[in-house]
Structure formats: C-alpha cells, structure tokens
Design an enzyme around this catalytic site. Structure first.
Site, PDB file in Angstrom:
ATOM      1  N   GLU A 272     -36.648  47.387   3.555  1.00  0.00           N
ATOM      2  CA  GLU A 272     -36.210  48.296   2.499  1.00  0.00           C
ATOM      3  C   GLU A 272     -36.807  47.915   1.159  1.00  0.00           C
ATOM      4  OE1 GLU A 272     -35.262  51.137   0.636  1.00  0.00           O
ATOM      5  OE2 GLU A 272     -34.009  51.265   2.424  1.00  0.00           O
TER       6      GLU A 272
ATOM      7  N   GLY B 296     -37.581  42.602 -10.343  1.00  0.00           N
ATOM      8  CA  GLY B 296     -36.619  41.566 -10.695  1.00  0.00           C
ATOM      9  C   GLY B 296     -36.075  40.897  -9.444  1.00  0.00           C
TER      10      GLY B 296
ATOM     11  N   GLY C  74     -41.545  37.043 -16.321  1.00  0.00           N
ATOM     12  CA  GLY C  74     -41.542  36.998 -14.864  1.00  0.00           C
ATOM     13  C   GLY C  74     -41.643  38.344 -14.202  1.00  0.00           C
TER      14      GLY C  74
ATOM     15  N   LYS D 295     -47.329  50.650  -1.678  1.00  0.00           N
ATOM     16  CA  LYS D 295     -46.015  51.294  -1.608  1.00  0.00           C
ATOM     17  C   LYS D 295     -46.126  52.770  -1.218  1.00  0.00           C
ATOM     18  CE  LYS D 295     -43.854  48.124  -4.901  1.00  0.00           C
ATOM     19  NZ  LYS D 295     -43.282  47.931  -6.251  1.00  0.00           N
TER      20      LYS D 295
ATOM     21  N   ASP E  30     -50.653  47.131  -5.627  1.00  0.00           N
ATOM     22  CA  ASP E  30     -49.238  47.053  -5.271  1.00  0.00           C
ATOM     23  C   ASP E  30     -48.647  48.455  -5.124  1.00  0.00           C
ATOM     24  OD1 ASP E  30     -46.641  45.508  -5.038  1.00  0.00           O
ATOM     25  OD2 ASP E  30     -46.195  46.776  -6.777  1.00  0.00           O
TER      26      ASP E  30
END
Length: 820
Positions: A608, A799, A666, A684, A680
């Site tokens: 997921e 995150g 980060g 997806k 990236d």
C-alpha cells in the site's frame, strides 16, 4: 485406595526423592491407603543397555567403569538420604545387587550375545535398585514402607522384551499378596516373571502398566502417574511454547493422543483401567499443588471440541493404486494380510471412494519390507499393469487433532485446513474415523513444527495469537515502525489478543535473529551488541529454516537488492509487506510473476505504501476494480517531496534554497536527484497503471525533465547543488510566470488510457491541485462510476510517520488473514 507411580525423573535426584517422601506423608496424614510403583532412576535403564552392549563386544574396562558409575550414583543417594548409622545394610544390599548384575554381564561377555531373555534380567536391576532405595528412605520418615518385587505378583508369558500379562492369575496373586501384607508397598515397575519364574519385562511404558495392573486388581479409587510435567498438554510443550495442561480427558481421547505421539502416558497403561473404569490422574512431582489431568471414562468439556494436537514425526507413506483395485473383493484383505504376516504395523489408512487407491502410513524402518511384501502378494497384478509400481514417500509426518466433542461442532475441518493452507502447508493424505474422534493429516516432515504451532493457535483461541515479523531495514521508516508497534503492543495484546513478535531485524551492516523474540524497546542496543554480519541470503535461509507459522517479511529499504529475494520468500509461503517500489516497477513480467506466486502460495504481498505513503491509494483502486468499475484516467501529485518543494517555492525564495531545506528536513533522499529526476513519480504512476491491468513498462512513462542535464550529471551532491544554483533563475521565471497568471506550479503525473506522462504544470484556482500544502499528495480516480467528479484521495504523501503507519496497517491486515 490409590496407586501412585513415580517415573525416572521423580527418583532421579536427592531433592526429587525427598519430594516423593513429602507427597506420601501427606497421603498418610489424610489416611489414604496407597501403593507406590517406581521406575529406575533417570538414565539408569539406558546405562544398563550400554553395559549389555559393552559386554557383548568384550569392552571389559567400559563395563567396569559403568558398574562403578551405577554404584557411585546409588551410594551417593543413600549417603544423602539415609543417616550414617542406618546406611551399612542398605549399601550392602545395593552392593549385592550390583555383584549379581556383574555376574549377568560376565555371562553375556562369555556368550558374546545379549538375548531378549538376558536383556530382561539386565534391565530389571534398574527398578530393583530404585524401589529398594526408596522404601528404605520412606522407612526413615516413619512410613510403614515395604519392598515388593513385582516378579512375585505379575505373571506373564515367555515373550521376553514385551511380555503379555496373564490377568486371571496376576489378579489372584496381587489380591492374595496385598490381603496378607499391610502398609506402604513400594513395587518395582516394568518387570514381571513367567510361569518358570524367569524375569520378563512389560515393554515400553512398563512402569505405568505395572501401576494400572495393580490398580485394576485392587479396584483402586484412582491411579496417579507422577512425572515431570503438569499433566497431559494440548500439544508438545517442547515445540509449542503456549501449550497448556488439560484438566480432563476421556479414555478414548487419551488413547488417541498417545497413539499419535503424546508421551506422558503409553496406551497399554490405559487398558486395565478401562476394564474397571478407574480414573487415571497425571501429576507433576515438582508441582504438587497443580491438580494435573484426570483421565476417566467420560470427560465433560463441551466448550473444548478439540482437546489436543498430537503428531508422529517420522513416517513413510505407502500408496497402492491401479485399476486392479476397483471393485475387486478381498484386495484390502490380501494387502493387509500380507503386511500382517511380516509384522508390519499400520499407523494410518485412507482409501479413495473410487477404490482406485489405498494409502497407508508405516514407520520408515519397515519401508523396504513393506514394498517387498506387497510386490510378492500382487506380483501378477503388477506384471499385468493392473497395479502401478508401489510408491513409498519418506520424510512425512502425521498431525492429528483429537476431541470427542468434534462431532458436535461445525467448522472443525475448515479451521484445520484453513490454518494449514494459510501457512503454505500442503496436506498429502487425510484420515477420519466415523466416530469423528480425530482428524489426521499427513504432511511433509519439514513443516511439522510449523503445523503444530499454527493449529494450536487456530484451535485454542483463548491463547493469544502471534504474528512473527522478520524485518530488513532499520533506518528512519524501520525505526519509526518499531516505535509504533511498541506503543500499540499492549492494545493489540490485550484488546485484539494479538502478539506482534519481532523475530529478526537487519540493516546493511548487522542482523539479529531470535525466534523467541527481540525486545521492541532494546532492539537497537541488541542489534549493535549481539548482531552478526548482515547477509541477506543468510537472513532468508534462517527465516525459512525456522519455518515459523504466521510469518511475515517486511522490507523497509529502498534498494534493488532486497526485492531480488521476494520470490524466494513468497515461495516459502511467507507473506511480504513493503514500501519498496522496486519490485513492482521492474519488468511487467516480474510484477505479474510476484502476484501469481503470492496467489498460488495463498500468501499476501502488500505494498500500500508504494504510492501515497500511508494514504489508502492502492486499496481504494483495487476495491474499484474488484467491484467491476473501469478506470478511465488517473491524475496525481504523487511525490510528497516534490509537493513540499513546489508548495514552498515562491518568488521570494530560490529554488536551490528550497531543495536544501527539504533535504535538511529529511523530505528528500540524501541525494535529492533521486527525487528530482522524476523516477520516483514514474514508478508510482507505473504501479497504478499495472494495478489497473495495463501491461506497462517503466520506459513507457514519458518524463518531462524538471532540471537541466548538468544537475544530474554532477559527480557529487555538492556539485549537484552548485549546478542547481545555475537553474535558480530558470525556475524563478517559471514560478513568476505562473504567479502572474494566478497559478502555482505542481509536478503532476497523468495516466490516460494506456499512456502515462509526468511534467511540471501551472494550475489555477479551479484545479484540484491548486490548494495543496506541505507534503500533501492528491490522487484523482476517474472511472465509469466517477465520471463527473473523480474520487479524490488527499493527505501527507511523505514522512516516516505516515509511511510507517501504512506498513503497520498492512501488517495488521496480514495478521487478520493468517491467524483469524
């Protein structure tokens, strides 16, 4: 009156013998009449066997050393238990017995042969020594103990090594003897005598059998078998740590459990008790407050349809099949008659309703004899091709679930086969009697431990369920995930009856594996202090070797190395949870092969968090597809990193400055180019396309470059930032032009039909992407059902907290699937 039998561990040490004394003193205070039956001191029977073997081979020095060891062990017990003033005659008696034993061994040495008759004499010394020693100790406690050699009261035939009892004469002997002798009898277990007075033994479990014979003859109120466990367990506690003691069993349940491997009692023990309906109680010498397990004619536990799970570790499965079996009377009689003449014991039998095959289980040692017996009996049918060549499959095991109340409970078979199937355990053969007392299955021996644990978790639901987690990747996401599991541990443990056990954790340098669990609070310290060098092949091999039920593999990395072992993991019937996008964005063939393998092995492959971090993107898409909807297009801001960058990018800030801030917080990879190159996002949108059933490859995704080639060609990250500063004006112009039109910049991926593209676009207030903030993702599904207004999913797309939460949610889904 009660008969109490104490096993080898109960007379194996000073403390245990003192414990027996305390137990018998309690019975005397209660004015309960008892007869005591004892086994040899723990390990002595094995030592006697060794002495016999050494005597046969003429190893005199070993024989002498062994005799000295026996003497020393029994003398030490006497010296510790008996006051000095009373020791001499006891030590002298033990010495006389050992001298007699030495003479027997000398005879064996001369003959260079240990016959069954001689072996019975040899073995008898174990019980004769222990019973004599115990009775002398009990006399020191002022108990009216007297020694009884069972050869005086139990009469058998001449079948040395496992004699058959003559119950009519034995009952008379026992009743006459105890009618004349009052007090506390301490009887030698295991041994008896034939009509000529020659020593015989009662075979395996003989001391229990002695107790049952005496109890039956004297109409005992109860027979107690004192051992070193708290009664009969729901499963072997050496394999299933959560096994627990049963309060009660019926005779037939106990017989079934012992037939299929339960070792606390031995089936012949029950026969004399059956005849008189005498209850047996299994108790623990070292835990006298525990009531143990009562075995009686009828046991009332309607809430427990299954009483126990037992097994036979090693069997061979024989399959006889062919058209020559169909409709031919007497085939089974011929088959099993031929086997019976060769003294081949059949453990389990099952036959197809078509009569085309007969399948049965035997001990592996009899495989060759079995095959030869069948070939001789059915030589003509084999020659004519009416029966196929005999096939014997070794390294198999039998697992049986047992309980009298199964016949009254629906869903037992479903739970049995469901628990095995979900753990990738194939059932090779099935047997069930018409009494519905047990269901037995044959499985591969390699899966025995896994099967026992899985079935115990499935049937004894008042025990907490357990999910065994094997995790690679202890970086930011991995650490956050383990923190979340630790915080929620008590909730799942108490409210959901689920234990999430971390069995392995690995990073690029070290790995730590412990099947009993790794502390969720101290895992970092333990990994640093006790971890071994990390090697993914070794990690997977150990995980497969442990073969724990309800196992799940978690890959928290972003590398291409770990996904290379996904097929091996799935093939081992272990589910996978991962935020790693590499596996699902490699070739379409690799993608489909993983999906097909997971389906074939009946395990879960959940990802997921591949798209949208913790947002329910893939699940929502799958729900639409499964319900029959047709996706027409997908639009989305799919990168939380790029969303943060462009949501923060204004005319007042330099683009390079925003990227640096994102890196420091980060949001980006250590090398931001991994985010800014668009790959990236491409992975997806590719995954979403594939979930829609589109056979797309990564190179089919059209990526409009976000930056000049010089940025991506820089040799270092610092060099990249220098090149990026040269792009500040270009990016400033783009954001200024968009602002002049009342628009903002967004990095958008679009799937339209079978085409996918990614580019930086300027959107106005009318766009669903206009109001995004922070690291928000937004995915819009347009479909046959959602034509006018697309289905929108929005929320943080980057995150560690939200990504770890998404992985955690997938773990819980797998736990519900595996251990329901």
């Amino acid at each position: 009156m009660k008969v109490l039998k104490f096993g080898g561990t109960s007379v194996g040490s000073i403390e245990s013998i003192q414990q027996i004394g305390s137990i018998l003193q309690d019975y005397q205070q209660q004015t309960v009449s008892v007869v005591v039956v004892v086994s040899a001191v723990k390990g002595v029977t094995n030592r006697l066997q060794e002495l016999g073997d050494w005597a046969v081979s003429g190893e005199d020095s070993k024989v002498q050393e062994g005799l000295e060891n026996l003497q020393r062990r029994h003398f030490d017990l006497v010296k510790a238990l008996i006051p000095l003033k009373d020791q001499s005659h006891i030590l002298a008696h033990i010495k006389r017995l050992l001298n007699e034993l030495e003479e027997v061994l000398q005879g064996v040495t001369l003959l260079k042969e240990l016959s069954l008759r001689s072996q019975d004499i040899l073995f008898s010394f174990g019980e004769r020594l222990s019973a004599y020693l115990l009775h002398e100790y009990l006399r020191q406690l002022d108990l009216p103990a007297f020694y009884v050699d069972a050869r005086q009261i139990i009469l058998t035939d001449d079948h040395f090594g496992g004699a058959t009892v003559d119950f009519n004469k034995t009952n008379d002997l026992i009743q006459n003897y105890f009618g004349k002798n009052q007090g506390l009898a301490v009887v030698t277990g295991f041994i008896a005598a034939n009509g000529a007075g020659q020593t015989t033994t009662l075979g395996r479990g003989g001391s229990d059998y002695t107790a049952a014979i005496i109890g039956s003859a004297l109409d005992a109120k109860e027979i107690e078998i004192w051992t070193d466990v708290d009664g009969v367990m729901t499963a072997d506690p050496n394999i299933v740590s959560r096994a627990f003691s049963l309060a009660e069993l019926s005779y037939v349940e106990a017989m079934e459990l012992t037939h299929f491997g339960a070792k606390v009692i031995y089936p012949p023990t029950l026969q004399p008790a059956f005849s008189k309906s005498i209850p047996l109680r299994i108790r623990n010498t070292f835990n006298t407050d525990f009531p143990g397990t009562l075995i009686s004619k009828e046991a009332s536990s309607p809430e427990m349809p299954i009483k126990g799970i037992s097994s036979i570790k090693s069997i061979a499965l024989v399959n006889v099949q062919g058209s020559g079996l169909v409709g031919v009377p007497g085939v089974a009689s011929r088959l099993f008659g031929a086997l019976g003449r060769q003294n081949i014991n059949i453990i389990l039998i099952t036959q197809a309703s078509s009569e085309h095959s007969i399948c049965f289980a035997i001990v592996p040692e009899q495989a060759k004899a079995t095959k030869l017996a069948i070939q001789n009996e059915f030589a003509q049918e084999l020659s004519a091709g009416l029966i196929e060549p005999i096939h014997i499959e070794a390294k198999q095991s039998i697992v049986a679930i047992i309980g009298e109340n199964m016949r009254k409970s629906a869903g037992i078979a479903d739970k049995l086969f469901g628990a095995l199937g979900k753990n990738g355990i194939n059932v090779i053969a099935i047997a069930q009697g018409s009494s519905e007392l047990n269901v037995s299955v044959v499985i591969d021996e390699h899966n025995l431990v896994k099967a026992l644990k899985a079935l115990h978790g499935a049937f004894f639901v008042h025990n907490r369920r357990r999910l065994n987690v094997f995790m690679i990747g202890s970086g930011l996401i991995g650490k956050t995930l383990l923190d979340q599991i630790a915080k929620q541990y008590r909730f799942f443990f108490d409210k959901r009856q689920l234990e999430i056990r971390l069995c392995a954790i690995a990073n690029s340098k070290k790995m730590l594996i412990n099947a009993e669990g790794i502390s969720l609070e101290r895992w970092q310290e333990d990994l640093a202090d006790f971890g071994m060098s990390s090697e993914i092949g070794s990690f997977v091999k150990t995980m497969k070797t442990l073969n724990l039920p309800n196992s799940v593999f978690v890959d928290n990395t972003a590398t291409a190395d770990v996904p290379e072992i996904y097929k091996e993991v799935l093939d081992a019937s272990i589910s996978i949870v991962t935020p790693n996008k590499v596996a699902n964005s490699q070739s379409y063939q690799d993608y489909t092969s993983l999906q097909e393998l997971a389906f074939q092995k009946r395990v879960n492959f959940l990802y997921e968090t591949n798209v949208g971090a913790g947002l329910p993107v893939i699940n929502s898409l799958n729900d639409l597809m499964l319900s029959g909807d047709q996706i027409t297009s997908i639009q989305g801001v799919l990168s939380g990193t790029l969303s943060y960058i462009f949501n923060s990018f204004t005319e007042n800030k330099k683009f390079s400055q925003i990227v640096r801030e994102a890196q420091e917080k980060g949001y980006t990879e250590p090398d931001p180019r991994h985010d800014l190159n668009g790959m990236d996002v491409a992975r997806k949108i590719l995954i979403l396309a594939r979930e829609c059933g589109i056979p797309m490859e990564l190179e089919d995704v059209n990526i409009e470059p976000l930056l000049a080639p010089a940025c991506f060609e820089a040799a270092t990250v610092q060099g990249f930032f220098m090149a990026l500063e040269d792009q500040d004006q270009v990016m400033a112009d783009k954001v200024k032009n968009a602002a002049n039109e009342g628009k903002v910049l967004r990095y958008v991926a679009v799937l339209d039909g079978a085409k996918a593209a990614i580019k930086l676009v300027a959107v106005g207030p009318e766009s669903m992407f206009y109001s995004l903030s922070g690291s928000d993702n937004l995915i819009a599904f347009s479909s046959e059902r959602y034509k006018e207004k697309p289905l929108l999913i929005r929320g943080p797309g980057a995150g560690a907290e939200v990504t770890a939460a998404g992985v955690f949610a997938d773990l819980i889904k797998i736990s519900d699937f595996l251990v329901e």
